[in-house]
Structure formats: structure tokens, C-alpha cells
Design a protein around this motif. Sequence first.
Motif, PDB file in Angstrom:
ATOM      1  N   TRP A  61     -42.728  31.223  59.163  1.00  0.00           N
ATOM      2  CA  TRP A  61     -42.925  31.706  58.086  1.00  0.00           C
ATOM      3  C   TRP A  61     -42.732  33.205  57.879  1.00  0.00           C
ATOM      4  N   ALA A  65     -40.066  35.629  56.500  1.00  0.00           N
ATOM      5  CA  ALA A  65     -40.165  36.757  55.590  1.00  0.00           C
ATOM      6  C   ALA A  65     -39.490  38.291  55.817  1.00  0.00           C
ATOM      7  N   ARG A 134     -42.029  43.445  52.305  1.00  0.00           N
ATOM      8  CA  ARG A 134     -41.924  42.188  51.704  1.00  0.00           C
ATOM      9  C   ARG A 134     -43.163  41.520  51.422  1.00  0.00           C
ATOM     10  N   LEU A 136     -45.642  38.291  51.157  1.00  0.00           N
ATOM     11  CA  LEU A 136     -45.656  36.624  51.085  1.00  0.00           C
ATOM     12  C   LEU A 136     -47.017  36.495  50.814  1.00  0.00           C
ATOM     13  N   PRO A 141     -48.681  34.322  41.634  1.00  0.00           N
ATOM     14  CA  PRO A 141     -47.163  34.845  41.724  1.00  0.00           C
ATOM     15  C   PRO A 141     -47.237  36.269  41.436  1.00  0.00           C
ATOM     16  N   VAL A 146     -42.370  36.493  48.065  1.00  0.00           N
ATOM     17  CA  VAL A 146     -42.236  35.038  48.505  1.00  0.00           C
ATOM     18  C   VAL A 146     -43.491  34.369  48.573  1.00  0.00           C
ATOM     19  N   THR A 147     -43.296  33.095  48.369  1.00  0.00           N
ATOM     20  CA  THR A 147     -44.614  32.023  48.163  1.00  0.00           C
ATOM     21  C   THR A 147     -44.528  31.249  49.662  1.00  0.00           C
ATOM     22  N   ASP A 149     -44.280  28.128  49.915  1.00  0.00           N
ATOM     23  CA  ASP A 149     -43.253  27.170  49.593  1.00  0.00           C
ATOM     24  C   ASP A 149     -41.854  27.713  49.812  1.00  0.00           C
ATOM     25  N   ASP A 150     -41.740  28.957  49.719  1.00  0.00           N
ATOM     26  CA  ASP A 150     -40.152  29.481  49.931  1.00  0.00           C
ATOM     27  C   ASP A 150     -40.036  29.592  51.463  1.00  0.00           C
ATOM     28  N   VAL A 151     -40.883  29.913  52.279  1.00  0.00           N
ATOM     29  CA  VAL A 151     -40.819  29.899  53.699  1.00  0.00           C
ATOM     30  C   VAL A 151     -40.940  28.618  54.586  1.00  0.00           C
ATOM     31  N   ARG A 152     -41.732  27.810  54.076  1.00  0.00           N
ATOM     32  CA  ARG A 152     -42.366  26.489  54.705  1.00  0.00           C
ATOM     33  C   ARG A 152     -40.984  25.896  55.188  1.00  0.00           C
ATOM     34  N   SER A 154     -39.284  26.949  57.717  1.00  0.00           N
ATOM     35  CA  SER A 154     -38.499  27.758  58.465  1.00  0.00           C
ATOM     36  C   SER A 154     -38.539  27.515  60.079  1.00  0.00           C
TER      37      SER A 154
END
Length: 521
Positions: A61, A65, A134, A136, A141, A146-147, A149-152, A154
Motif C-alpha cells: 500500500w 501511494a 500524497r 493515504l 474522504p 487515496v484510500t 481501497d485504492d491501494v489494496r 498492490s
Amino acid sequence: MRPHDMGTLFEEVADRRTHTTVHLDRPFDIAPTGVVTSARGPVVDYTVPQLAKLVREAAGWLYAAGARRGDRVAVVKRNHYDYDLLACAAVRIGAVPALLSGHLSDDVLEILLKRLDPAVLVTDRVLPADLARRVLSLGPPIPGAVTLDDVRGSRVPVPRRRHDDDPLIVNHTSGTTGVPKLVVHTTRTIVHRLARFEAVRWPVIGVRRDDVVANASSYAHGRTFCWTASVFCLAPRKIVLLSSPESLSVLERYRPTTLEALPSAYVRWQPSAARPDNPFRDVRLFVSTYDAMHPPAMRAMLGASRRKRPLWMQGWGQTETGPLTFRFLTRRALDRAPDARDLGRPVPGRTKLRVVDPVTFEPVARGQSGLVLARTAARCAGYVGEQDRWQAKKNGPWWNTGDLAVLTRGGSVRLLDREVDAVPGLSCLEVEDLVEDRLPEVVECVVLGTPGRRPIPVLVTEGPVDPEVWRRAVADLPTMADPHVLAWDDVPRTATGKVRRLDLLTRLVGSAETCGSGRWT
């Protein structure tokens, strides 16, 4: 096993087929619905291989990020042990974790984040996005963030090793006297010099394989990172982790045999310790660090244990140095009304102490008060954004602790006060001990000093204090002003529960001016 690489620590422990299980009081903030299968809903129990998997995933993650080798990764969130998991994940990709307590105010966080200039900020707070390249977000929000969920999912990068003298982690000091300092430790200072010493199965005080080891701490601080490196290597039967001292139900369920907690947690637990079915009845070893303990809390906890000879181990040190002295107390010792300001002797073969005149810096004779200087190979490598301040506290191989104390003829350290808090003619800490011992209804006593006024006692209680009872209790003590009586939540505190004395002084008298110089805070 001895700790070596914090980035792969859990993987190395898992490879040894340890049977340690880890129990939480609530799910991790980085895995609120759990990342391992559980029929009971959100996961609060982990094996070491499952923790290793979570650290590997978190490394992916952070990499996704934007964190890279040598970058700083700042973490600001609610208190929980996943601070240390995120730290290990950052170390795994070669980045430098900087752990900041979610207890800090927005204005203090802004100052610290500007000093850090992190590549990635992991947070559950709504903070300005320009404080990191950045963000995380673990919480609400945030525009541009990014959340999880966006990086899970990876890709997990391969581990990146670093030199033992390169920065490993950044932790902040308690911040009792203002904006906390950002302390830089290396693998050599915090792992080789501190954690490896603890990762030994010492007689009586060492972790045993059948132990249930519990910890209730502020996980943004360096103490638990060092603790992690040692306790998992010793592979106890169970590890219980509390995100809040209010979570006594998890202690009641697993009944620890060794317990380390913040001094403020022990103070809050005194009423629970008086119950016959208290959760501390199996504890053989209590451990306290961060701050000196007052006798009533230690007496209550040792009295709660049903063990024949439970032991209290008190450590004294600083974020910059790790432990400097240690002391052991038993029920019998506490019944003899010991000097609570006696913090024990320097750690043999690891630390040296000297007491010097605050003006000339010449050593003073044993039994005389002065500034405490410490010599240890575990001394930190610097302060982020304040290296000149670090240099000012460094005196060759010696470190200026900023504490006033006496080095007794027997070789132990008798702490008097922080230099900035000192009041001529008395020890605030000693008066606080005496008041708490004499007035059981006082949960905590704080004595504040400011020029031109009598010392100001602050009594933390759940109800009023009879003025006549107060006068009798302090009749033989130095003259003080009338006490201020406050509730626990009305007192400004750090993440570790320490009283922010300057903030409290300002609230009471409108000024933060003290009798001390504050040059070495």
C-alpha cells in the motif's frame, strides 16, 4: 532469536513456527473488517504469520501511494498497535516511518509535518493535503487523497535493507513543555543497543514461553517499537494489546502474567484492582516506563495480584536514550514507604550517569543535586528540523537529560524535577508523592511553580476535597497556595497521559513562565 531487520521481523518469527497468538481489544484501523477469515466478524485475533502477511500487504500500500527508499512516511491516527505494523511496513520498503500521535492538536501536527516533509501521510484525520506529497486516508474522504481501497491488493516490493547507522524510525517526545521534538533512531541505536538487550530470557523478569504478555501503551512512541522487536522474538504463548486503558474486558478474558502499561493507565485502573475478580490477579511482573510512578498506584496493582511474590519493574529513560535506570519493587518494599523518587541504578554495562552543576557543568559530589547527564550507546542520532537543539543537549559522549536529581552514595538516582518545572526549596515530585499517599481520594497531584507566587497544587479527584483535611495533610510541607481541584478530563495531557504542565499553568495563572530556565527541554 535476536531482532535484526524490523521490515521482515514478523516473517522471520513466523518462519520459526512460533505458536504465539495476538489478541486485540478492537480491530486494527488498517484492517477494520479483518484481512483473515473469521466467523466472528471483524478480526481481533491474529497469528504471527497473519501479522506478517498484513505487514507485507501494508508495504505494498505504501509503495503504491508513492513511498520509496529513504522517504519519510508519516502516520497520524487513533491509538492502536497497527502504528507499529505500519512502521515495519515502511521499513520493509526502505522508507523511514515517522509516528505522530493522533492525540496531538492540528496546529502542532502542522509544525511537525512541515519539519518531516513526508512522501506519504497515513491518517484518519482531515488534515491539509499539502502537508505531504500524497495522503493515504484511513478515515473520512480527503480531497486529493487515496484510500485503502485504492491501494489494496498492490504488488508487494522486495525488502530493502539499510545500513545500521542510517535513520530507521522517527518518534516524537511527549511534549509536556511545548511542541514535541522529532527523535531519529537508527537500527544500531534502537534495535542493536536496546531491543537485543531485552530479547534475552532473563531470570524472573524475562518473558517466558508460557506467559500471557499484555501491553497498554501509546503506540506512536518509540517504546513499543523496541518492545515489538524483543517480545515477538521471545515467543510468549499470548500477546494482548490494548488500544485504550478502558478496555479491561480483554484483560479479564486473557488474564496476563506480565503487564506493561502507561503510568496513567495504572492510575486509572486502581478502582478495578480493588475487586476480588480483578483482571490483574495472575500478573507476576508489572512494568512501567515513560514517567515515574507514585506509590499508591504501584501498591494497588501489586496488591491485586494473587501471585505469592509479584514484582514491579520501573524503568526511567527518555525517547532520545532508551532506558537509563531500572528499579524493582515488591509488596514488602512498598509497605516500608520507599522513596518513590529513587529510580534505581544505571543499567549495568550499558549506561553511565553523572550529576553536574547547572551553571558550570562541573560534577557535583554524591548526595548533591544537579543536572543529570547520561552516557549510552543508544543515544539518538538527532532531531528532525532541530539539529542545533540536539547539539545543544550533547556534551561530547554525554547527553543532557534536562532532569534535576541526586546521585546517591549507593549509586542510585533520586529524581527531583524537570529543570524547567523546578521550584526553589522543594521537589514538586516529592510533594506530589506525599499528597497522593496521604489523601487516597486524590487520584493525581500536580505541583506547579511560577515566579513570584507560592507553589500551586492541583488535585485531580472525582469529588471535592475537604479544606480542613487538606490543611492537615500538608501541614509539615512547604507552604503552598490553596489547591485547584479538577477532574481527570479537565487536565491537559500528552498521548502518554503525562500532564502538560505549562499548558495547565497557563490555564490557571495566564502565563507559562516557570522558575526553571527550560534550556534543556
